[in-house]
Design an enzyme around this catalytic site. Structure first.
Site, PDB file in Angstrom:
ATOM      1  N   GLU A 184      -6.028 -11.265   7.399  1.00 17.39           N
ATOM      2  CA  GLU A 184      -6.760 -10.014   7.224  1.00 17.39           C
ATOM      3  C   GLU A 184      -8.205 -10.224   6.772  1.00 17.39           C
ATOM      4  O   GLU A 184      -8.859  -9.270   6.351  1.00 17.39           O
ATOM      5  CB  GLU A 184      -6.058  -9.144   6.178  1.00 17.39           C
ATOM      6  CG  GLU A 184      -4.595  -8.888   6.454  1.00 17.39           C
ATOM      7  CD  GLU A 184      -3.952  -8.047   5.367  1.00 17.39           C
ATOM      8  OE1 GLU A 184      -4.132  -6.825   5.398  1.00 17.39           O
ATOM      9  OE2 GLU A 184      -3.291  -8.634   4.481  1.00 17.39           O
ATOM     10  N   ASP A 237      -8.173  -4.394   7.090  1.00 16.00           N
ATOM     11  CA  ASP A 237      -8.817  -5.245   6.098  1.00 16.00           C
ATOM     12  C   ASP A 237      -9.733  -6.267   6.756  1.00 16.00           C
ATOM     13  O   ASP A 237     -10.756  -6.651   6.178  1.00 16.00           O
ATOM     14  CB  ASP A 237      -7.764  -5.954   5.241  1.00 16.00           C
ATOM     15  CG  ASP A 237      -7.253  -5.071   4.113  1.00 16.00           C
ATOM     16  OD1 ASP A 237      -8.089  -4.549   3.354  1.00 16.00           O
ATOM     17  OD2 ASP A 237      -6.038  -4.896   3.997  1.00 16.00           O
ATOM     18  N   ASP A 253      15.888 -11.779  -3.012  1.00 16.74           N
ATOM     19  CA  ASP A 253      17.165 -11.567  -3.698  1.00 16.74           C
ATOM     20  C   ASP A 253      17.721 -10.164  -3.465  1.00 16.74           C
ATOM     21  O   ASP A 253      18.938  -9.951  -3.560  1.00 16.74           O
ATOM     22  CB  ASP A 253      17.020 -11.839  -5.198  1.00 16.74           C
ATOM     23  CG  ASP A 253      17.041 -13.329  -5.525  1.00 16.74           C
ATOM     24  OD1 ASP A 253      17.324 -14.130  -4.616  1.00 16.74           O
ATOM     25  OD2 ASP A 253      16.765 -13.689  -6.688  1.00 16.74           O
ATOM     26  N   ARG A 304       7.055  -6.063   3.538  1.00 16.20           N
ATOM     27  CA  ARG A 304       5.777  -6.657   3.142  1.00 16.20           C
ATOM     28  C   ARG A 304       5.707  -6.637   1.625  1.00 16.20           C
ATOM     29  O   ARG A 304       5.707  -5.583   1.000  1.00 16.20           O
ATOM     30  CB  ARG A 304       4.581  -5.922   3.733  1.00 16.20           C
ATOM     31  CG  ARG A 304       3.265  -6.610   3.364  1.00 16.20           C
ATOM     32  CD  ARG A 304       2.093  -6.147   4.184  1.00 16.20           C
ATOM     33  NE  ARG A 304       1.667  -4.808   3.827  1.00 16.20           N
ATOM     34  CZ  ARG A 304       0.520  -4.257   4.272  1.00 16.20           C
ATOM     35  NH1 ARG A 304      -0.268  -4.939   5.082  1.00 16.20           N
ATOM     36  NH2 ARG A 304       0.204  -3.028   3.920  1.00 16.20           N
ATOM     37  N   HIS A 344       0.829  -1.209   0.000  1.00 13.34           N
ATOM     38  CA  HIS A 344       0.000   0.000   0.000  1.00 13.34           C
ATOM     39  C   HIS A 344       0.863   1.257   0.000  1.00 13.34           C
ATOM     40  O   HIS A 344       0.617   2.181   0.782  1.00 13.34           O
ATOM     41  CB  HIS A 344      -0.923   0.008   1.217  1.00 13.34           C
ATOM     42  CG  HIS A 344      -2.012  -1.011   1.173  1.00 13.34           C
ATOM     43  ND1 HIS A 344      -2.978  -1.035   0.202  1.00 13.34           N
ATOM     44  CD2 HIS A 344      -2.287  -2.051   1.988  1.00 13.34           C
ATOM     45  CE1 HIS A 344      -3.812  -2.043   0.417  1.00 13.34           C
ATOM     46  NE2 HIS A 344      -3.409  -2.686   1.490  1.00 13.34           N
TER      47      HIS A 344
END
Length: 267
Positions: free
Chosen positions: A154, A180, A89, A75, A50
């Site tokens: 969520e 959420d 990575d 996240r 977000h």
């Protein structure tokens, strides 16, 4: 000379004698993230779901945070094997996967973090910061020991499946997202509604019973205190952009007469 990686979030949680307190980095600015990294908080979440964060901005933030005694967690934008591979990575040792609502989805997230034969992570350690371009001895064999996976519950379906999710091998912790979750329950924007709080408590109990750490997002200090008292092992208590928004509004309220009609937040 062989290099050593920092302890994972899993290890930090295991060694803690109190709830670990964190902050979100959403601005996409390495400078703002560096300021937050020196705050004295325990962990910092670089959010790619977000926010404006990209692979490039996430990489730079991981690099600047490395100079400070705070644990970075990224996240990823979705439970997607390619996205997870790319973020690992980059050198992210700790990831949060959002919107995990079933044990199968949790197993998919685990597989994305593991090299074959345990998982499906693509092998590129010689090309990547994760193994410091093969300067970390034995990285391919020990990658799982260097990384941690937190899955985020969520949805109402995730609450119902919390016990199964928490027992999936390779899930190191569970993070609850009341925003959420409240929307999933038909209570959009009501993160502290009694039904939402009860659902969070259900997840807490299920995850704790499985022997895994459980955390929650709570920008309201009273809610954060209540979650800590209720057994949260880690809590995110603020975000860089939210802190700037509220602090700048407070300055406007302090110095500009309300009669001039400036923007005023009611939340």
């Amino acid at each position: 000379m062989p290099l050593r990686l920092a302890p994972s979030f899993r290890e930090q949680l295991a060694g803690a004698d109190r709830a670990l307190i964190g902050i979100w980095a959403c601005s996409g600015s390495p400078l703002v993230t560096e300021v937050a990294a020196g705050s004295g908080l325990d962990w910092l979440l670089i959010d790619m779901e977000h926010s404006a964060n990209t692979l490039d901005s996430t990489l730079v933030q991981l690099q600047v945070v490395a100079a400070y005694p705070i644990t970075p967690v990224v996240r990823v934008p979705a439970n997607d094997a390619v996205a997870i591979k790319q973020v690992l990575d980059l050198g992210a040792q700790n990831i949060i996967v959002p919107m995990v609502s079933s044990a199968d989805e949790a197993r998919a997230a685990v597989a994305a973090t593991r090299y074959p034969p345990e998982g499906v992570r693509g092998v590129g350690s010689a090309l990547a910061r994760s193994a410091r371009w093969n300067r970390v001895d034995g990285y391919l064999g020990d990658a799982a020991a260097h990384t941690s996976l937190t899955v985020q519950i969520e949805t109402a379906a995730g609450v119902a499946a919390a016990a199964e999710i928490a027992t999936v091998d390779g899930v190191d912790a569970v993070f609850v997202g009341p925003s959420d979750l409240s929307a999933s329950m038909g209570l959009l924007g009501q993160q502290t509604h009694p039904d939402v709080l009860a659902a969070v408590d259900t997840v807490f109990r299920a995850v704790t019973a499985a022997g895994k750490p459980v955390g929650v997002n709570a920008f309201d200090p009273a809610a954060a205190d209540a979650y800590i008292a209720g057994g949260a092992d880690f809590v995110a208590v603020g975000a860089d952009v939210a802190l700037l928004a509220r602090a700048s509004e407070a300055l406007a309220a302090r110095f500009i007469p309300a009669s001039e009609g400036g923007a005023r937040a009611s939340y």
